[in-house]
Design a protein around this motif. Structure first.
Motif: not given
Length: 337
Positions: A115-118, A121-124, A129-131, A155-156
């Motif tokens: 969860k933390t890595r997701a 990844y989203e912020q980067l 990868q986050a998904l 997904k959105d």
């Protein structure tokens, strides 16, 4: 969008490494002696106190000292995850990804680490990868309303970027498009974008990270226009429609349009002055009360860190002294009539 401009595939340059590439089997896990256990407990208590006081640097140092003492002991994973949490709060997303990947090497499938890595990844901008990480959490027993919301948001975002970029997948599709441009052009792409915000006929300039959040943008507008009261942020899309910004996803959609404009200009031979993207133009619309201002998503709301965000203010009578800045918002006190 972040990885499009850095030219990296992942924070350490390797997708497989960041995803937790398997390494040679580690030595048998060690047993912690009573002396080491006592020292680790002392460090943990100190780190927890620092964390609660929002002194995240001190907390990280103490947790990492405990990690060194623990060697290959199974308790090490807990401290690695605490370090990752500190990095996430401090917006040190690359370090957060690495810390979570280290946890997953010893605890594959750890819901907390995934969860933390997701989130990192989203912020980067590594939405795919986050998904993958958050889907793994939701398929297991570690799913929650928060992780299901994160999955839906990712997904959105990917679907919106796919439509904007003609079928390519999110930020990775943007990276593929960039590879088709000359290498000199790719290397010159900026880390930041200039924002021109207009309120009551006054336009003021600021620079922002390509991954700026809606919450950060609201704060920056309030600082640029002191006493302006509640405002709603809007931009005009390529079809001429006024779009209200309510989240980072909306900002990324606007950035996708700006990037497309930039790439078409470069492909058409337009001279690139200063490797700058076209500015993001925002209309700040006053509203009657704060209840009319869209509330930032929970994951975008600011968390006070031990390190204050650096803000550069330069009084200029003619323009903005731009510079590459990786902070969420870096503002310049220049105004354009």
């Amino acid at each position: 969008f972040f990885n499009l401009y850095t030219g990296l595939h992942t924070p350490d340059g390797s997708l497989t490494a960041m995803a937790g590439k398997k390494k040679a089997p580690s030595p048998a896990q060690t047993t912690v002696s009573p002396e080491v256990a006592a020292k680790v407990a002392e460090l943990k208590a100190a780190a927890d106190r620092a964390f609660l006081s929002k002194k995240y640097d001190q907390a990280c140092d103490a947790y990492e000292s405990a990690i060194k003492l623990l060697g290959d002991a199974p308790e090490k994973a807990e401290f690695q995850q605490r370090v990752a949490g500190c990095y996430l709060i401090e917006k040190r997303y690359k370090e957060a990804v690495k810390a979570c990947s280290a946890t997953l090497e010893t605890q594959p499938g750890s819901a907390a680490a995934l969860k933390t890595r997701a989130k990192a990844y989203e912020q980067l901008g590594f939405f795919k990868q986050a998904l993958a990480d958050v889907v793994s959490v939701n398929k297991a027993d570690g799913g929650s309303d928060e992780t299901r919301s994160l999955e839906a948001r990712l997904k959105d975002t990917m679907n919106a970027n796919r439509k904007t970029n003609g079928g390519s997948e999110g930020s990775e599709g943007m990276a593929s498009a960039a590879k088709e441009a000359p290498s000199k052009q790719r290397n010159s792409m900026p880390y930041t974008i200039n924002i021109l915000a207009t309120l009551d006929g006054q336009t003021r300039s600021m620079q922002a990270s390509l991954m700026v959040s809606y919450a950060d943008l609201l704060d920056a507008i309030q600082e640029k226009f002191p006493g302006c009261g509640p405002v709603v942020l809007k931009y005009t899309d390529k079809d001429g429609d006024a779009i209200t910004i309510t989240s980072r996803s909306d900002i990324q959609n606007y950035l996708a349009e700006i990037v497309t404009q930039y790439q078409r200009a470069q492909a058409g031979g337009v001279k690139n002055t200063g490797a700058q993207l076209p500015p993001m133009k925002l209309a700040c619309v006053k509203v009657g009360s704060h209840t009319e201002v869209p509330v930032p998503p929970a994951d975008e709301r600011p968390q006070t860190s031990g390190k204050a965000a650096q803000v550069s203010v330069e009084a200029t009578g003619h323009g903005c002294h731009e510079h590459a800045c990786m902070n969420a918002m870096c503002m310049h006190a220049c105004s354009h009539a």
